[in-house]
Write a protein that holds these residues in place. Structure first.
Motif, PDB file in Angstrom:
ATOM      1  N   UNK A 150       0.800  -1.215   0.000  1.00  0.00           N
ATOM      2  CA  UNK A 150       0.000   0.000   0.000  1.00  0.00           C
ATOM      3  C   UNK A 150       0.832   1.264   0.000  1.00  0.00           C
ATOM      4  N   UNK A 151       2.136   1.131  -0.080  1.00  0.00           N
ATOM      5  CA  UNK A 151       2.945   2.352   0.048  1.00  0.00           C
ATOM      6  C   UNK A 151       2.742   3.283  -1.132  1.00  0.00           C
ATOM      7  N   UNK A 152       2.437   2.696  -2.308  1.00  0.00           N
ATOM      8  CA  UNK A 152       2.078   3.617  -3.390  1.00  0.00           C
ATOM      9  C   UNK A 152       1.163   2.906  -4.386  1.00  0.00           C
ATOM     10  N   UNK A 153       0.373   3.687  -5.119  1.00  0.00           N
ATOM     11  CA  UNK A 153      -0.567   3.063  -6.050  1.00  0.00           C
ATOM     12  C   UNK A 153       0.161   2.405  -7.214  1.00  0.00           C
ATOM     13  N   UNK A 154      -0.455   1.366  -7.774  1.00  0.00           N
ATOM     14  CA  UNK A 154       0.180   0.685  -8.894  1.00  0.00           C
ATOM     15  C   UNK A 154      -0.037   1.436 -10.194  1.00  0.00           C
ATOM     16  N   UNK A 155      -1.088   2.258 -10.228  1.00  0.00           N
ATOM     17  CA  UNK A 155      -1.372   2.981 -11.464  1.00  0.00           C
ATOM     18  C   UNK A 155      -2.134   4.250 -11.122  1.00  0.00           C
ATOM     19  N   UNK A 156      -2.088   5.196 -12.009  1.00  0.00           N
ATOM     20  CA  UNK A 156      -2.694   6.495 -11.719  1.00  0.00           C
ATOM     21  C   UNK A 156      -3.313   7.076 -12.984  1.00  0.00           C
ATOM     22  N   UNK A 157      -4.514   7.603 -12.831  1.00  0.00           N
ATOM     23  CA  UNK A 157      -5.143   8.223 -13.995  1.00  0.00           C
ATOM     24  C   UNK A 157      -5.691   9.573 -13.576  1.00  0.00           C
TER      25      UNK A 157
END
Lengths: 596, 94
Positions: free
Chosen positions: A307-314
Motif C-alpha cells: 500500500x505504500x504507493x498506487x500501482x497505477x494512476x489516472x
C-alpha cells in the motif's frame, strides 16, 4: 296530665306529654299500669300497587386483596455466546491421554465388558436399519420438482423495515456507505463520516462498524481508521478483507480476523488529496487489487499487499493531457466484472467519463464522456442484465443511458422535489432500480410497469438518506441516513423475482429508447449542419464587413431586436382585431360612433 | 459377533465412518482419524444429551431412541444408550 296521641297521615307518630305549670316541681308519682296499645298500624296491601318487584338486583361487592403496581427496568444483561473446544475425552485419572499404551489398554478393557457388547449389538442392529433405509430411498426427495409453483402477483408491491441500526456514538455521523457481506445476508458493514465541511467536532468518533443483522444493540465489530471512512467495501473473494477510503484521502484495508486496526494504510503522500468517495475491488487472480476515486481528479489503482504507493494512476482530464488542474473531480466509480478492461467514473461536474484500463497511452485511457446532468453524479452502475445500459443518479433525476448515445440519456425520471443522493439496480430484475432522496424517502422504480412515478415510495426516516445498497438476492436493502441510522428493509417478492418475459420486454424497451435517441441525435446533427451551412452563406455575404465571427453580444442584440419586432407585430395585429370587434358590436347596437 | 456387526456396518454403501463413544466422551472404537473422532465424539455427545433432555422434558415417560442429522454433505446418525453412543456418518445415495 294530658296525653295527646296524634297519628298524622305523614306517618309521623307523635306522643305529646303535657303538664300543668302549677304542677311543676312536684314529685313524681309512679304507678303501674298494664300495657296499652297506642298505635297499631296495620299493613295496607293497596300500597303495594305503587311498587313493583325488581329482579334481578345488582349489588356490587368489593372483596379483593389490596395490590400495588410497580415498574422496574433492569439494566440490560450483556450476554456473549462462547464455546469451548473439546479436545480430548474425559479420561479417568489413572490414564494418561497422551500415552498410547495406556489409552489402548483402557480401550481394550472396555471392549471386553459384557455390557458393552450387548449394548452395541442392539444399537448396531438399529443403526443398520437406518443405514439401509438411507440407501433404499431418499426420504427428502423433492417429488414435484417439475411443476413450477406459479406465484400470482400478491397485489400491491410492498416493503417493510426489518431492522434499524443506530450510530451508537453520542455525536451522530452520516452513514455514507454500506457494504453487504459477500456470503449471504448476515452482516452489513457501514462507513460513518461527517460530510459537512468543518462540522467535525473534537469528540466525533472515527469508527465505522460491521453490524450483525440480528443484533441491533451493539455492532459486531468496530473498524478504527485514522480518519473517518467515506466508503467501505467487502472483498467479494475473501469475506474477511475490507477496504475503506477515508476522508483524508488515504486507503486502508482491514482483516476481520486481525482486529479493529487496519492491516495497512496507503502512504499519505501517494494517496488522494481529497476524500475518497468510492473504492471498488477489481477482478484479479490474486484478489488483492482495487481502485479508488476522489474529487481531487485522480483514479488510483492499489494492490493491498503493497500500500505504500498506487500501482497505477489516472488523471481525469477531459482534454487528455493529464493536467491535474483541469481534472474533473470523481464522485463515483463503476466496474463490472464481466468487462474488466472498461470502467466508468461519475464526476462532480455532472459528466460520466468512460475509460479503458488497457490503453497504451494515458491520453487513450479516457474513451468518451456522457453529459447531461446538472450536478455531481452520486451513483453510477451498469444494469446487471444489460451491461450496455447504465444508471446515473444526480441532481433531481435518475437517468438511464446507453453506451452508444453520448449526448443524452435514453430514459429519465421526472424532476423531483428533493435531491437524489444514491441509487442502484436490482440484481434480480432488469427493470427495477432503487433511489434515495434527501427528504428521507426511498423510491423503488419498475420501468416496465410505470415510468412517471416510482412503483413504491417509502418514507424511511425524517432526515436525509445518503446511501443505499441492495443485497445480492435483491430482497434486502440497506439505506444509511444523515444521523447514522442504517435501516434494513425487505421488499415484497414481486419486486425481486424475475417476471415472465421480463428480459425480453426490458430488451425491447432499452432498444426502443436507444433507437429514439439515435434518431433525435441524427435530426439534431442535420439541423446543425443546415445552420452551419446557412451561417457560412451569411458569413460570405458579410465578408465585406470584415467580421468573421459573430460575437456573443451581437447575437444577443440581434435576438433582442427580433424579439421586439415580433412583439410589436403581435400588438399591432391585436389592435386591428380589437377595432374590428368594436365595429361589429357597435354595428349591432345601431349607434354609430366613429373612432379616429 | 460384535466385530462382524461393526464391520458390516462400515461396509454398507455410503458409510464414511463409524465411532463408538462411552459416557465420558472417550472414543472406544473408530474408523476415522483421531482428531476428527475426538471432534465428533465431543460435539455429538453434548448434542445427544441435549436432545434426550428435550424429549424427556416434553414427556418424562418418553426417551430418545435415535438421532439423525441430515446436512448438505452427509447424514450423521447417532444411536444412544445409557452408557455408549454409536455414531455413523453416511453419504446417502444420490
Amino acid at each position: 296530665q294530658k296525653k295527646n296521641i296524634s297519628l298524622r297521615l305523614t306517618m309521623e307518630i307523635v306522643y305529646v306529654y303535657t303538664k300543668k305549670r302549677s304542677e311543676f316541681g312536684r314529685q313524681c308519682n309512679f304507678s303501674d299500669k298494664p300495657a296499652e296499645l297506642h298505635v297499631d298500624i296495620l299493613p295496607d296491601p293497596s300500597l303495594t300497587d305503587n311498587f313493583i318487584d325488581r329482579d334481578p338486583c345488582d349489588v356490587a361487592i368489593q372483596c379483593t386483596q389490596e395490590m400495588s403496581e410497580h415498574e422496574v427496568n433492569t439494566e440490560r444483561f450483556d450476554c456473549e455466546p462462547c464455546g469451548i473446544n473439546h479436545v480430548e475425552g474425559g479420561w479417568p485419572k489413572d490414564v494418561n491421554s497422551q500415552e498410547m499404551e495406556q489409552t489402548i489398554r483402557y480401550r481394550k478393557k472396555v471392549e471386553k465388558d459384557e455390557n458393552y457388547v450387548n449394548t452395541l449389538m442392539q444399537l448396531g442392529s438399529h443403526m443398520e436399519h437406518c443405514i439401509r433405509q438411507n440407501n433404499t430411498i431418499d426420504i427428502y426427495q423433492e417429488y414435484f420438482e417439475e411443476e413450477e409453483i406459479v406465484e400470482e402477483m400478491e397485489g400491491q408491491p410492498s416493503a417493510k423495515t426489518v431492522n434499524v441500526f443506530r450510530d451508537p456514538n453520542e455525536v451522530k455521523r452520516t452513514a455514507t456507505s454500506l457494504s453487504w457481506h459477500p456470503d449471504g445476508s448476515c452482516k452489513l458493514a457501514v462507513a460513518y463520516s461527517s460530510m459537512e465541511f468543518q462540522k467535525v467536532t473534537k469528540d466525533m468518533s472515527y469508527d465505522s462498524y460491521i453490524w450483525d443483522l440480528e443484533n441491533t444493540n451493539k455492532p459486531e465489530m468496530t473498524l478504527k481508521p485514522v480518519s473517518p471512512l467515506v466508503c467501505l467495501e467487502y472483498n467479494p473473494k475473501d469475506s474477511h478483507i475490507l477496504i475503506g477510503g477515508s476522508y483524508n484521502g488515504q486507503i486502508a484495508y482491514w482483516d476481520t480476523r486481525k482486529g479493529s486496526q487496519p492491516v495497512e494504510m496507503s502512504a499519505v503522500e501517494h494517496s488522494h488529496r481529497d476524500p475518497v468517495y468510492k473504492v471498488i475491488w477489481l477482478q484479479s487472480k490474486t484478489g488483492t487489487d482495487s481502485f479508488s476515486a476522489s474529487t481531487d481528479g485522480q483514479v488510483l489503482w492499489w494492490d493491498i499487499r503493497k500500500m505504500s504507493e498506487p500501482t497505477e494512476r489516472l488523471v481525469l482530464d477531459p482534454s487528455k493531457k493529464g493536467n491535474l488542474d483541469n481534472a474533473l473531480g470523481a464522485f463515483s466509480l463503476e466496474f463490472e466484472t464481466t468487462m474488466p478492461t472498461k470502467f466508468m467514473v461519475g464526476t462532480e461536474q455532472g459528466v460520466v467519463v468512460s475509460c479503458n484500463r488497457k490503453a497504451k497511452t494515458p491520453a487513450e485511457k479516457i474513451v468518451c464522456t456522457y453529459s447531461g446532468h446538472y450536478g455531481p453524479i452520486y451513483a453510477l452502475q451498469r444494469n446487471p442484465f444489460f451491461p450496455k445500459n447504465f444508471l446515473t443518479v444526480a441532481d433531481w433525476t435518475a437517468r438511464i443511458w446507453s453506451e452508444d448515445i453520448r449526448d443524452s440519456s435514453i430514459m429519465w425520471t421526472k424532476y423531483h422535489m428533493a435531491y437524489l443522493s444514491d441509487g442502484c439496480w436490482s440484481p434480480a430484475r432488469p427493470s427495477v432500480f432503487f433511489t434515495v432522496k434527501m427528504d428521507g424517502t426511498l423510491d423503488i422504480w419498475d420501468f416496465l410497469f410505470k415510468q412517471n412515478d416510482p412503483t413504491l415510495s417509502l418514507k424511511v426516516c425524517d432526515e436525509a438518506l445518503y446511501s443505499l445498497r441492495v443485497q445480492d438476492n435483491g430482497r434486502f436493502l440497506g439505506c444509511g441516513s444523515q444521523l447514522g441510522t442504517a435501516t434494513l428493509l425487505e421488499i415484497s417478492s414481486g419486486l425481486c423475482t424475475l417476471q415472465k418475459n421480463e428480459k425480453a420486454l426490458a430488451t425491447a424497451m432499452f432498444e426502443r429508447e436507444t433507437k429514439r435517441e439515435k434518431i433525435l441525435e441524427a435530426c439534431h446533427r442535420e439541423m446543425r449542419l443546415k445552420e452551419r451551412s446557412r451561417s457560412e452563406q451569411s458569413k460570405e455575404d458579410e465578408a465585406k464587413d470584415g467580421e468573421a465571427e459573430e460575437s456573443a453580444e451581437e447575437l444577443v442584440a440581434c435576438a433582442e431586436r427580433e424579439f421586439y419586432e415580433v412583439v410589436e407585430a403581435e400588438m399591432k395585429k391585436r389592435g386591428k382585431d380589437d377595432k374590428k370587434e368594436k365595429e361589429k358590436y357597435e354595428g349591432k347596437d345601431g349607434c354609430k360612433e366613429k373612432e379616429s | 459377533m460384535l466385530e462382524e456387526t461393526l464391520k458390516r456396518i462400515q461396509a454398507h454403501k455410503g458409510v464414511i465412518g463409524t465411532i463408538v463413544v462411552n459416557a465420558e466422551g472417550i472414543p472406544i472404537r473408530t474408523t476415522l482419524d483421531s482428531s476428527t473422532t475426538v471432534q465428533y465424539a465431543g460435539l455429538l455427545h453434548q448434542l445427544t444429551m441435549k436432545a434426550r433432555s428435550t424429549v424427556r422434558d416434553i414427556d418424562p415417560q418418553n426417551d430418545l431412541t435415535f438421532l439423525r442429522i441430515r446436512s448438505k454433505k452427509h447424514e450423521i446418525m447417532v444411536a444412544p444408550d445409557k452408557e455408549y453412543l454409536l455414531i455413523v456418518i453416511q453419504n446417502p445415495s444420490e
